[in-house]
Motif scaffolding. Structure first.
Motif, PDB file in Angstrom:
ATOM      1  N   ARG A   1       0.863  -1.178   0.000  1.00  0.00           N
ATOM      2  CA  ARG A   1       0.000   0.000   0.000  1.00  0.00           C
ATOM      3  C   ARG A   1       0.904   1.234   0.000  1.00  0.00           C
ATOM      4  O   ARG A   1       2.130   1.119   0.156  1.00  0.00           O
ATOM      5  CB  ARG A   1      -0.874   0.023   1.255  1.00  0.00           C
ATOM      6  CG  ARG A   1      -0.064   0.229   2.513  1.00  0.00           C
ATOM      7  CD  ARG A   1      -0.806  -0.084   3.785  1.00  0.00           C
ATOM      8  NE  ARG A   1       0.013   0.249   4.967  1.00  0.00           N
ATOM      9  CZ  ARG A   1       1.043  -0.468   5.390  1.00  0.00           C
ATOM     10  NH1 ARG A   1       1.394  -1.577   4.750  1.00  0.00           N
ATOM     11  NH2 ARG A   1       1.725  -0.093   6.462  1.00  0.00           N
ATOM     12  N   LEU A   2       0.306   2.400  -0.136  1.00  0.00           N
ATOM     13  CA  LEU A   2       1.033   3.660  -0.017  1.00  0.00           C
ATOM     14  C   LEU A   2       0.829   4.200   1.396  1.00  0.00           C
ATOM     15  O   LEU A   2      -0.306   4.487   1.790  1.00  0.00           O
ATOM     16  CB  LEU A   2       0.500   4.678  -1.023  1.00  0.00           C
ATOM     17  CG  LEU A   2       0.597   4.292  -2.501  1.00  0.00           C
ATOM     18  CD1 LEU A   2      -0.188   5.282  -3.345  1.00  0.00           C
ATOM     19  CD2 LEU A   2       2.043   4.233  -2.956  1.00  0.00           C
ATOM     20  N   ASN A   3       1.904   4.335   2.156  1.00  0.00           N
ATOM     21  CA  ASN A   3       1.752   4.921   3.481  1.00  0.00           C
ATOM     22  C   ASN A   3       1.623   6.441   3.354  1.00  0.00           C
ATOM     23  O   ASN A   3       1.652   6.995   2.252  1.00  0.00           O
ATOM     24  CB  ASN A   3       2.883   4.491   4.420  1.00  0.00           C
ATOM     25  CG  ASN A   3       4.241   5.038   4.015  1.00  0.00           C
ATOM     26  OD1 ASN A   3       4.350   5.996   3.236  1.00  0.00           O
ATOM     27  ND2 ASN A   3       5.295   4.437   4.540  1.00  0.00           N
ATOM     28  N   ALA A   4       1.495   7.135   4.484  1.00  0.00           N
ATOM     29  CA  ALA A   4       1.226   8.568   4.450  1.00  0.00           C
ATOM     30  C   ALA A   4       2.335   9.345   3.746  1.00  0.00           C
ATOM     31  O   ALA A   4       2.073  10.255   2.960  1.00  0.00           O
ATOM     32  CB  ALA A   4       1.015   9.091   5.865  1.00  0.00           C
TER      33      ALA A   4
ATOM     34  N   HIS B   1      -0.711  -5.424 -15.852  1.00  0.00           N
ATOM     35  CA  HIS B   1       0.395  -5.181 -14.923  1.00  0.00           C
ATOM     36  C   HIS B   1       1.217  -3.975 -15.376  1.00  0.00           C
ATOM     37  O   HIS B   1       1.657  -3.900 -16.533  1.00  0.00           O
ATOM     38  CB  HIS B   1       1.290  -6.413 -14.821  1.00  0.00           C
ATOM     39  CG  HIS B   1       0.582  -7.610 -14.285  1.00  0.00           C
ATOM     40  ND1 HIS B   1       0.240  -7.737 -12.957  1.00  0.00           N
ATOM     41  CD2 HIS B   1       0.111  -8.726 -14.904  1.00  0.00           C
ATOM     42  CE1 HIS B   1      -0.396  -8.885 -12.775  1.00  0.00           C
ATOM     43  NE2 HIS B   1      -0.499  -9.496 -13.942  1.00  0.00           N
ATOM     44  N   VAL B   2       1.438  -3.026 -14.453  1.00  0.00           N
ATOM     45  CA  VAL B   2       2.190  -1.822 -14.772  1.00  0.00           C
ATOM     46  C   VAL B   2       3.213  -1.554 -13.672  1.00  0.00           C
ATOM     47  O   VAL B   2       3.062  -1.990 -12.532  1.00  0.00           O
ATOM     48  CB  VAL B   2       1.269  -0.583 -14.923  1.00  0.00           C
ATOM     49  CG1 VAL B   2       0.263  -0.798 -16.047  1.00  0.00           C
ATOM     50  CG2 VAL B   2       0.562  -0.243 -13.614  1.00  0.00           C
ATOM     51  N   GLY B   3       4.265  -0.829 -14.041  1.00  0.00           N
ATOM     52  CA  GLY B   3       5.246  -0.353 -13.091  1.00  0.00           C
ATOM     53  C   GLY B   3       5.401   1.152 -13.247  1.00  0.00           C
ATOM     54  O   GLY B   3       5.602   1.644 -14.363  1.00  0.00           O
ATOM     55  N   ILE B   4       5.286   1.875 -12.152  1.00  0.00           N
ATOM     56  CA  ILE B   4       5.441   3.329 -12.147  1.00  0.00           C
ATOM     57  C   ILE B   4       6.673   3.681 -11.329  1.00  0.00           C
ATOM     58  O   ILE B   4       6.846   3.174 -10.210  1.00  0.00           O
ATOM     59  CB  ILE B   4       4.193   4.015 -11.545  1.00  0.00           C
ATOM     60  CG1 ILE B   4       2.981   3.827 -12.466  1.00  0.00           C
ATOM     61  CG2 ILE B   4       4.447   5.492 -11.284  1.00  0.00           C
ATOM     62  CD1 ILE B   4       1.674   4.340 -11.876  1.00  0.00           C
ATOM     63  N   LEU B   5       7.535   4.508 -11.899  1.00  0.00           N
ATOM     64  CA  LEU B   5       8.711   4.997 -11.184  1.00  0.00           C
ATOM     65  C   LEU B   5       8.645   6.512 -11.122  1.00  0.00           C
ATOM     66  O   LEU B   5       8.615   7.184 -12.154  1.00  0.00           O
ATOM     67  CB  LEU B   5       9.994   4.559 -11.881  1.00  0.00           C
ATOM     68  CG  LEU B   5      11.301   5.163 -11.336  1.00  0.00           C
ATOM     69  CD1 LEU B   5      11.500   4.806  -9.867  1.00  0.00           C
ATOM     70  CD2 LEU B   5      12.489   4.716 -12.179  1.00  0.00           C
TER      71      LEU B   5
ATOM     72  N   LEU C   1      10.406   6.487  -5.862  1.00  0.00           N
ATOM     73  CA  LEU C   1       9.374   5.583  -5.373  1.00  0.00           C
ATOM     74  C   LEU C   1       8.892   4.715  -6.525  1.00  0.00           C
ATOM     75  O   LEU C   1       8.489   5.235  -7.571  1.00  0.00           O
ATOM     76  CB  LEU C   1       8.200   6.373  -4.789  1.00  0.00           C
ATOM     77  CG  LEU C   1       6.996   5.546  -4.306  1.00  0.00           C
ATOM     78  CD1 LEU C   1       7.382   4.664  -3.126  1.00  0.00           C
ATOM     79  CD2 LEU C   1       5.827   6.466  -3.927  1.00  0.00           C
ATOM     80  N   HIS C   2       8.941   3.408  -6.322  1.00  0.00           N
ATOM     81  CA  HIS C   2       8.378   2.443  -7.263  1.00  0.00           C
ATOM     82  C   HIS C   2       6.975   2.073  -6.812  1.00  0.00           C
ATOM     83  O   HIS C   2       6.750   1.802  -5.631  1.00  0.00           O
ATOM     84  CB  HIS C   2       9.199   1.148  -7.290  1.00  0.00           C
ATOM     85  CG  HIS C   2      10.564   1.278  -7.861  1.00  0.00           C
ATOM     86  ND1 HIS C   2      10.835   1.013  -9.183  1.00  0.00           N
ATOM     87  CD2 HIS C   2      11.740   1.629  -7.283  1.00  0.00           C
ATOM     88  CE1 HIS C   2      12.131   1.186  -9.397  1.00  0.00           C
ATOM     89  NE2 HIS C   2      12.701   1.562  -8.262  1.00  0.00           N
ATOM     90  N   VAL C   3       6.040   2.039  -7.757  1.00  0.00           N
ATOM     91  CA  VAL C   3       4.704   1.523  -7.483  1.00  0.00           C
ATOM     92  C   VAL C   3       4.358   0.523  -8.576  1.00  0.00           C
ATOM     93  O   VAL C   3       4.328   0.873  -9.762  1.00  0.00           O
ATOM     94  CB  VAL C   3       3.645   2.647  -7.441  1.00  0.00           C
ATOM     95  CG1 VAL C   3       2.251   2.048  -7.245  1.00  0.00           C
ATOM     96  CG2 VAL C   3       3.951   3.642  -6.324  1.00  0.00           C
ATOM     97  N   ASN C   4       4.123  -0.706  -8.182  1.00  0.00           N
ATOM     98  CA  ASN C   4       3.710  -1.751  -9.119  1.00  0.00           C
ATOM     99  C   ASN C   4       2.272  -2.142  -8.811  1.00  0.00           C
ATOM    100  O   ASN C   4       1.854  -2.162  -7.640  1.00  0.00           O
ATOM    101  CB  ASN C   4       4.609  -2.984  -8.988  1.00  0.00           C
ATOM    102  CG  ASN C   4       6.046  -2.687  -9.336  1.00  0.00           C
ATOM    103  OD1 ASN C   4       6.330  -1.828 -10.175  1.00  0.00           O
ATOM    104  ND2 ASN C   4       6.973  -3.382  -8.704  1.00  0.00           N
TER     105      ASN C   4
ATOM    106  N   VAL D   1      -2.699  -0.588  -6.322  1.00  0.00           N
ATOM    107  CA  VAL D   1      -1.328  -0.750  -5.826  1.00  0.00           C
ATOM    108  C   VAL D   1      -1.138  -2.142  -5.245  1.00  0.00           C
ATOM    109  O   VAL D   1      -1.932  -2.602  -4.413  1.00  0.00           O
ATOM    110  CB  VAL D   1      -1.008   0.314  -4.755  1.00  0.00           C
ATOM    111  CG1 VAL D   1       0.381   0.090  -4.158  1.00  0.00           C
ATOM    112  CG2 VAL D   1      -1.133   1.718  -5.345  1.00  0.00           C
ATOM    113  N   GLU D   2      -0.067  -2.803  -5.686  1.00  0.00           N
ATOM    114  CA  GLU D   2       0.299  -4.109  -5.142  1.00  0.00           C
ATOM    115  C   GLU D   2       1.626  -4.060  -4.390  1.00  0.00           C
ATOM    116  O   GLU D   2       1.805  -4.784  -3.404  1.00  0.00           O
ATOM    117  CB  GLU D   2       0.364  -5.156  -6.264  1.00  0.00           C
ATOM    118  CG  GLU D   2      -0.992  -5.378  -6.933  1.00  0.00           C
ATOM    119  CD  GLU D   2      -0.914  -6.319  -8.121  1.00  0.00           C
ATOM    120  OE1 GLU D   2       0.221  -6.636  -8.563  1.00  0.00           O
ATOM    121  OE2 GLU D   2      -1.972  -6.728  -8.618  1.00  0.00           O
ATOM    122  N   GLU D   3       2.544  -3.240  -4.870  1.00  0.00           N
ATOM    123  CA  GLU D   3       3.843  -3.066  -4.213  1.00  0.00           C
ATOM    124  C   GLU D   3       4.240  -1.595  -4.275  1.00  0.00           C
ATOM    125  O   GLU D   3       4.016  -0.939  -5.291  1.00  0.00           O
ATOM    126  CB  GLU D   3       4.944  -3.874  -4.911  1.00  0.00           C
ATOM    127  CG  GLU D   3       4.829  -5.363  -4.811  1.00  0.00           C
ATOM    128  CD  GLU D   3       5.994  -6.060  -5.510  1.00  0.00           C
ATOM    129  OE1 GLU D   3       6.357  -7.161  -5.076  1.00  0.00           O
ATOM    130  OE2 GLU D   3       6.536  -5.492  -6.481  1.00  0.00           O
TER     131      GLU D   3
END
Length: 219
Positions: free
Chosen positions: A39-42, A107-111, A122-125, A161-163
C-alpha cells in the motif's frame, strides 16, 4: 519449487533464483521486510501528490515491453487512497502503445523520481484498468479540471497498488527546474513545440513534409 523457496517472499521466482546464484538472499530479505509495502503509506501518498512526472512501464500479452514518460502539474497523478492511483491520458501521437498494452496485460510499473528536492524515488507496481472521464468523475467528484480550456482526458488509468518501495538516492542527480520559454505546452499540437523530427526518422523514411514542418534540428 526450490527446497528453500518461501512462498511468502515478494518478487518473482526469477529474482529469487538470481538471488541464490549471487548470494544476495539475506540482503534481499531485509529489503523485502523493511521497504516493500502492499500500500502507499502517508509519506508515500504525500510524495506522489507533489510529483510532476513519472516513468511508466507496460507490456503486451506476449511480454513485449514499453517504457514511457508522463508529466503534468503537481497532482496530475491522483492519490485516490492508500491502494489506488489514477492519471489522465490525453491525445498524443495516436499510437496508444501504453493503453494498448494495459488492455492486453494490466500489470504496470510506475517509477517516480524527485530530482529537485530530496533526490529519492518511489516504485509503485500494480494492476491497471482504463476508465472513462465521466465514470471517474462520477466516482471521484473532486478530481481537478484541466487548466487548458476545452481539454479533457480521453481516458483515465486507475492503478490498484500491489507493491510500493523506495528507489535509493545514491545515483540520482540533483537538478534545477528552469522556466520554459513560452510556458509549458500542455496538450499542444504544434509540431515544433512537440519536438518536430528531432531524430530525423521522418527524413530517413522519406515522409518529412507537412507532418514535420517547423521541425527541430539537433544542436
Amino acid at each position: 519449487m526450490h527446497h528453500d523457496e518461501r512462498v511468502d517472499r515478494p518478487g518473482s521466482h526469477g529474482e529469487h533464483q538470481i538471488q541464490r546464484e549471487l548470494d544476495t538472499v539475506a540482503r534481499a530479505d531485509r529489503f523485502y521486510e523493511e521497504q516493500v509495502l502492499d500500500r502507499l503509506n502517508a509519506r508515500m501518498r504525500e510524495f506522489v501528490a507533489r510529483q510532476e512526472m513519472f516513468f511508466l512501464a507496460t507490456s503486451d500479452a506476449r511480454g513485449e515491453c514499453d517504457s514511457t514518460f508522463r508529466a503534468g502539474p503537481p497532482g496530475f497523478l491522483q492519490v485516490l487512497g492508500e491502494r489506488s492511483l489514477a492519471y489522465p491520458e490525453y491525445r498524443g501521437n495516436g499510437v496508444m502503445a501504453s493503453l494498448g498494452n494495459i488492455r492486453e496485460n494490466p500489470h504496470v510499473g510506475i517509477l517516480m523520481i524527485d530530482f529537485l528536492r530530496e533526490r529519492i524515488g518511489l516504485h509503485v507496481n500494480g494492476t491497471a484498468r482504463l476508465v472513462s472521464d465521466d465514470s471517474m468523475r462520477t466516482a471521484y467528484p473532486g478530481l481537478p479540471r484541466d487548466p487548458v480550456p476545452g481539454r479533457r482526458p480521453q481516458v483515465w488509468v486507475e492503478v490498484e497498488v500491489e507493491e510500493a518501495y523506495i528507489h535509493c538516492s545514491k545515483h540520482i542527480p540533483r537538478m534545477t527546474k528552469l522556466p520554459t520559454a513560452g510556458g509549458r505546452a500542455w496538450g499542444t499540437d504544434d509540431v515544433r513545440r512537440k519536438g518536430g523530427d528531432y531524430f530525423g526518422a521522418a527524413a530517413e523514411t522519406g515522409r518529412a513534409g507537412s507532418g514535420t514542418k517547423g521541425q527541430v534540428t539537433p544542436q
